[in-house]
Design an enzyme around this catalytic site. Structure first.
Site, mmCIF file in Angstrom:
data_model
loop_
_atom_site.group_PDB
_atom_site.id
_atom_site.type_symbol
_atom_site.label_atom_id
_atom_site.label_comp_id
_atom_site.label_asym_id
_atom_site.label_seq_id
_atom_site.Cartn_x
_atom_site.Cartn_y
_atom_site.Cartn_z
ATOM 1 N N SER A 69 1.325 -1.360 0.225
ATOM 2 C CA SER A 69 -0.029 0.233 -0.255
ATOM 3 C C SER A 69 1.017 1.522 0.193
ATOM 4 O O SER A 69 1.996 1.141 0.146
ATOM 5 C CB SER A 69 -0.950 0.201 1.399
ATOM 6 O OG SER A 69 0.161 -0.223 2.399
ATOM 7 N N CYS A 70 0.426 2.754 -0.020
ATOM 8 C CA CYS A 70 1.163 3.322 -0.662
ATOM 9 C C CYS A 70 1.336 4.367 1.014
ATOM 10 O O CYS A 70 1.051 3.738 1.947
ATOM 11 C CB CYS A 70 0.139 4.605 -1.490
ATOM 12 S SG CYS A 70 0.540 4.346 -3.206
ATOM 13 N N PRO A 71 2.277 4.611 0.854
ATOM 14 C CA PRO A 71 3.979 5.374 -0.052
ATOM 15 C C PRO A 71 4.325 3.865 -0.409
ATOM 16 O O PRO A 71 5.903 4.521 -1.083
ATOM 17 C CB PRO A 71 3.942 6.408 0.743
ATOM 18 C CG PRO A 71 4.552 5.916 1.938
ATOM 19 C CD PRO A 71 2.498 5.412 2.314
ATOM 20 N N GLN A 72 4.040 2.845 -0.427
ATOM 21 C CA GLN A 72 5.886 2.167 0.092
ATOM 22 C C GLN A 72 6.413 1.966 -1.691
ATOM 23 O O GLN A 72 6.991 1.543 -1.756
ATOM 24 C CB GLN A 72 5.346 0.087 0.144
ATOM 25 C CG GLN A 72 5.059 0.201 1.969
ATOM 26 C CD GLN A 72 6.125 1.239 2.365
ATOM 27 O OE1 GLN A 72 6.909 0.865 2.438
ATOM 28 N NE2 GLN A 72 6.551 1.343 3.631
ATOM 29 N N ASN A 110 0.946 7.201 -8.662
ATOM 30 C CA ASN A 110 1.607 7.590 -7.900
ATOM 31 C C ASN A 110 3.708 7.476 -8.404
ATOM 32 O O ASN A 110 4.004 8.079 -8.664
ATOM 33 C CB ASN A 110 1.369 7.037 -5.992
ATOM 34 C CG ASN A 110 0.326 8.025 -5.215
ATOM 35 O OD1 ASN A 110 -0.408 9.027 -5.464
ATOM 36 N ND2 ASN A 110 0.015 6.938 -4.616
#
Lengths: 68, 353
Positions: free
Chosen positions: A10-13, A41
């Protein structure tokens, strides 16, 4: 070309993983993502880092190909 | 509605609708407050018995269903889960406790700033400090491992629960608690609140509006996209509050707020740090919950339990200030966050890989 798999993260990964991988392979990279948010992103990050991105759909996933 | 224009418009809509909700009856500077509203729902369900904060807030239902419907329409709905669920539950819990020590989630902090409440500026300083600590661990490889595809029905359950809450609100059976005094009794009309939730649910899903993501992405990548939404809320709510005469600059006498600076700072530091570890603020967790992300549903459940604990154990602040129990809990939470951060950072705890 080196490839990283950010599926399921999941973001920001996905962006963090892309950043880290580009530090090691500044010439280019393939990034596998599995959702629109991560795709957007990572694409925005690549653009602001000066890479051109080619996006291809791979089943339910996307492959982002980043080149200098 | 792509790009920066979209996020600025979404933030503007949040700021504007917040002021309207306040005008039509919501508590002061509380057009939206994800923490307060989940706490009110916990109270309505009888999970805590703080009589002044019990109401099934239609804004929450609208936010979840708005995100659910738009993600279905745009084929972005996807049932996913299985990324460290219990840690997410606990993180949701501590974020809620931090928010109730400050008296507001990051979204309400922003709205309080737009109304001139200077205590919220102190909260913002703590929030940024917390995000900074979280970002340091992200740079050390912090992650909660990947999620997985779940059966479709897994993602549908939470939106259906929200429909159930709405039915409970309308039918008001005797076992549901509704405040007769205090903030829980102050509310805009049900359909207006529901619509306010639906509109912002759609906009926040499309733009990924997140109160913690803005500062985080600036610190991590110098990316200002989400921060524009954050700023847009402040600007529009500021203009709205000025024009309706709600603007009141100062520390003292602010609605549903206290002036205990240290604990405003530390409460929001918990929220900032915990939210970075969760990958988004409470608003973002709600939106993701509507999109089928059951890791976020688990975080929201943690927040509801956290709210119940905060009121049952006397951790939540009141306008009189932070409580002793609340202060002790914040200290314990910092230790908890440090342990979680360390052991999930791949570059620090080698055993994690």
């Amino acid at each position: 070309m080196n490839r990283i798999d950010t599926r399921g993260m999941s973001c920001p990964q996905p962006v963090l993983m892309t950043k880290k991988a580009l530090d090691k392979n500044p010439e280019g990279l393939e990034i596998l993502v599995d959702n629109n948010t991560a795709k957007g992103n990572v694409e925005r990050f690549l653009k602001s880092s000066g890479y051109t991105t080619k996006i291809t759909e791979d089943g339910e996933d996307f492959i982002l190909e980043a080149k200098k | 509605m792509k790009g920066k224009k979209g996020i600025i418009l979404a933030g503007g809509a949040v700021g504007l609708i917040s002021v309207i909700l306040g005008y039509y009856g919501n508590p002061g500077n509380m057009g939206y407050c994800i923490a307060c509203f989940l706490r009110d729902i916990a109270g309505a369900l009888g999970l805590h018995r703080a009589g002044v904060v019990q109401y099934i807030r239609p804004e929450i239902i609208g936010l979840v269903l708005g995100a659910f419907l738009i993600s279905l329409k745009n084929k972005e709905f996807e049932s996913r889960g299985g990324s460290a669920p219990f840690m997410r539950f606990m993180l949701g819990m501590v974020v809620m406790i931090g928010a109730l020590v400050f008296l507001g989630c990051p979204l309400r902090m922003v709205l309080r700033i737009g109304a001139g409440d200077l205590n919220a500026i102190v909260g913002l300083a703590g929030f940024l400090a917390g995000i900074l600590v979280g970002v340091r661990f992200l740079n050390k490889g912090f992650n909660l491992k990947r999620n997985y595809k779940m059966p479709k029905i897994e993602g549908y359950i939470f939106p259906v629960v929200n429909v159930g809450w709405f039915i409970l609100l309308i039918t008001a059976p005797a076992f549901i608690f509704f405040s007769e005094t205090g903030p829980g009794s102050q509310a805009a009309p049900i359909l207006m609140s529901l619509a306010a939730g639906l509109i912002v649910g759609v906009l926040a899903q499309k733009t990924r509006l997140c109160m913690v993501g803005g500062s985080r992405d600036m610190m991590l990548f110098k990316d200002n996209y989400l921060l524009l939404g954050f700023i847009s809320i402040i600007v529009v709510s500021f203009i709205g509050n000025i024009s309706l005469g709600f603007f009141n600059l100062g520390f003292a006498g602010q609605p549903v707020a206290h002036t205990d600076g240290l604990w405003n700072f530390l409460g929001m530091a918990v929220v900032g740090w915990g939210s970075v570890l969760l990958g988004g603020c409470p608003l973002r967790q709600l939106i993701l919950s509507g999109e089928g992300n059951t890791d976020s549903v688990v975080s929201v459940m943690g927040m509801i339990v956290g709210a119940a604990i905060a009121h049952n154990f006397g951790l939540a602040s009141s306008p009189a200030g932070a409580t002793l129990n609340g202060k002790v809990s914040v200290i314990i939470i910092f230790v908890f966050l440090a342990i979680i951060s360390y052991f999930n950072s791949d570059d620090l705890a080698k055993t994690n890989i």
